[in-house]
Scaffold this motif. Sequence first.
Motif, PDB file in Angstrom:
ATOM      1  N   VAL A  53      18.656  -4.462  14.589  1.00 18.04           N
ATOM      2  CA  VAL A  53      19.786  -5.149  13.963  1.00 18.04           C
ATOM      3  C   VAL A  53      21.062  -4.478  14.451  1.00 18.04           C
ATOM      4  N   PHE A  55      24.830  -3.409  13.991  1.00 16.32           N
ATOM      5  CA  PHE A  55      25.794  -3.117  12.937  1.00 16.32           C
ATOM      6  C   PHE A  55      27.196  -3.304  13.500  1.00 16.32           C
ATOM      7  N   LEU A  79      20.143 -10.486  14.880  1.00 21.14           N
ATOM      8  CA  LEU A  79      21.000 -10.380  13.694  1.00 21.14           C
ATOM      9  C   LEU A  79      22.033  -9.291  13.899  1.00 21.14           C
ATOM     10  N   THR A  81      25.056  -7.516  11.529  1.00 18.01           N
ATOM     11  CA  THR A  81      25.561  -7.456  10.165  1.00 18.01           C
ATOM     12  C   THR A  81      26.968  -6.880  10.110  1.00 18.01           C
ATOM     13  N   ARG A  82      27.652  -7.163   8.991  1.00 21.48           N
ATOM     14  CA  ARG A  82      29.031  -6.697   8.768  1.00 21.48           C
ATOM     15  C   ARG A  82      29.931  -7.056   9.953  1.00 21.48           C
ATOM     16  N   TYR A 100      27.550 -18.160  12.582  1.00 19.09           N
ATOM     17  CA  TYR A 100      28.205 -17.157  11.741  1.00 19.09           C
ATOM     18  C   TYR A 100      28.008 -17.524  10.288  1.00 19.09           C
ATOM     19  N   ALA A 104      27.994 -13.753   4.207  1.00 21.20           N
ATOM     20  CA  ALA A 104      27.182 -12.561   4.496  1.00 21.20           C
ATOM     21  C   ALA A 104      27.805 -11.681   5.580  1.00 21.20           C
ATOM     22  N   ARG A 105      28.818 -12.205   6.281  1.00 23.91           N
ATOM     23  CA  ARG A 105      29.435 -11.517   7.425  1.00 23.91           C
ATOM     24  C   ARG A 105      28.369 -11.189   8.482  1.00 23.91           C
ATOM     25  N   ALA A 106      27.529 -12.166   8.778  1.00 23.55           N
ATOM     26  CA  ALA A 106      26.417 -11.955   9.709  1.00 23.55           C
ATOM     27  C   ALA A 106      26.453 -12.969  10.839  1.00 23.55           C
ATOM     28  N   VAL A 108      23.950 -14.726  13.494  1.00 22.01           N
ATOM     29  CA  VAL A 108      22.512 -14.983  13.498  1.00 22.01           C
ATOM     30  C   VAL A 108      22.127 -15.868  14.674  1.00 22.01           C
ATOM     31  N   GLU A 136      23.956 -11.010   2.422  1.00 17.55           N
ATOM     32  CA  GLU A 136      23.517 -10.207   3.559  1.00 17.55           C
ATOM     33  C   GLU A 136      22.012  -9.932   3.457  1.00 17.55           C
ATOM     34  N   THR A 140      19.221 -11.355   6.120  1.00 15.01           N
ATOM     35  CA  THR A 140      18.352 -10.367   6.769  1.00 15.01           C
ATOM     36  C   THR A 140      16.882 -10.710   6.536  1.00 15.01           C
TER      37      THR A 140
END
Length: 203
Positions: A53, A55, A79, A81-82, A100, A104-106, A108, A136, A140
């Motif tokens: 993942v 970050f 994925l 994240t943030r 987007y 979740a600010r992810a 994908v 999030e 995930t």
Amino acid sequence: MNAESIRKLFDLVRKGRLSPDEAVERLRHLPFEDLGFAKVDHHRALRVGMPEVVFGPGKTPAQMAQIFSRLAKQGGNVLATRASEQQFAAVKKRVARAEYRGLARAIVLLGDKKKYGKGTIAVVSAGTSDIPVAEEAVVTAEVMGNDVTHLYDVGVAGIHRLLSNREALMRARVVIVCAGMEGALPSVVGGLVGVPVIAVPTS
């Protein structure tokens, strides 16, 4: 890249749809690819069953785009994240199918929609302000191949809202509870179900 994607690669070579040299090129970056600023772990899904993942914080949009696109070339799910909208814009230029998930600010990419989990994961959030962290967790879990249900705004201040969802909680194999630091909601949920409860503090 996981065991299934390697089997598919070998099958493509066997059927003559991919040359051995092309297969070697795809496998060349196992177990990792050195981008200078990051070492992208293409071997993680094969080792532990889940891909790396990414970050988002601290990475420039260009760095995020390069890492994400290299992972995407291996097939399967990706994925980040943030992640910021600026990072997503850079990724989208390289990986058109990336999505987007703003709450979740992810970022994908769903290349593999197979369900690997057994049963359902329930994600519970205490209040509305806890929803971004809960989202999030939802994203995930979905990217990792799980069925997910979510229950939002069911904190202990209105415990009847939680209890009205008891059946959904009882059906879950795992419950993720996103709430403030005091731990009241995870403790209450833990007293209702006989499955693992993961408490995620949000404040």
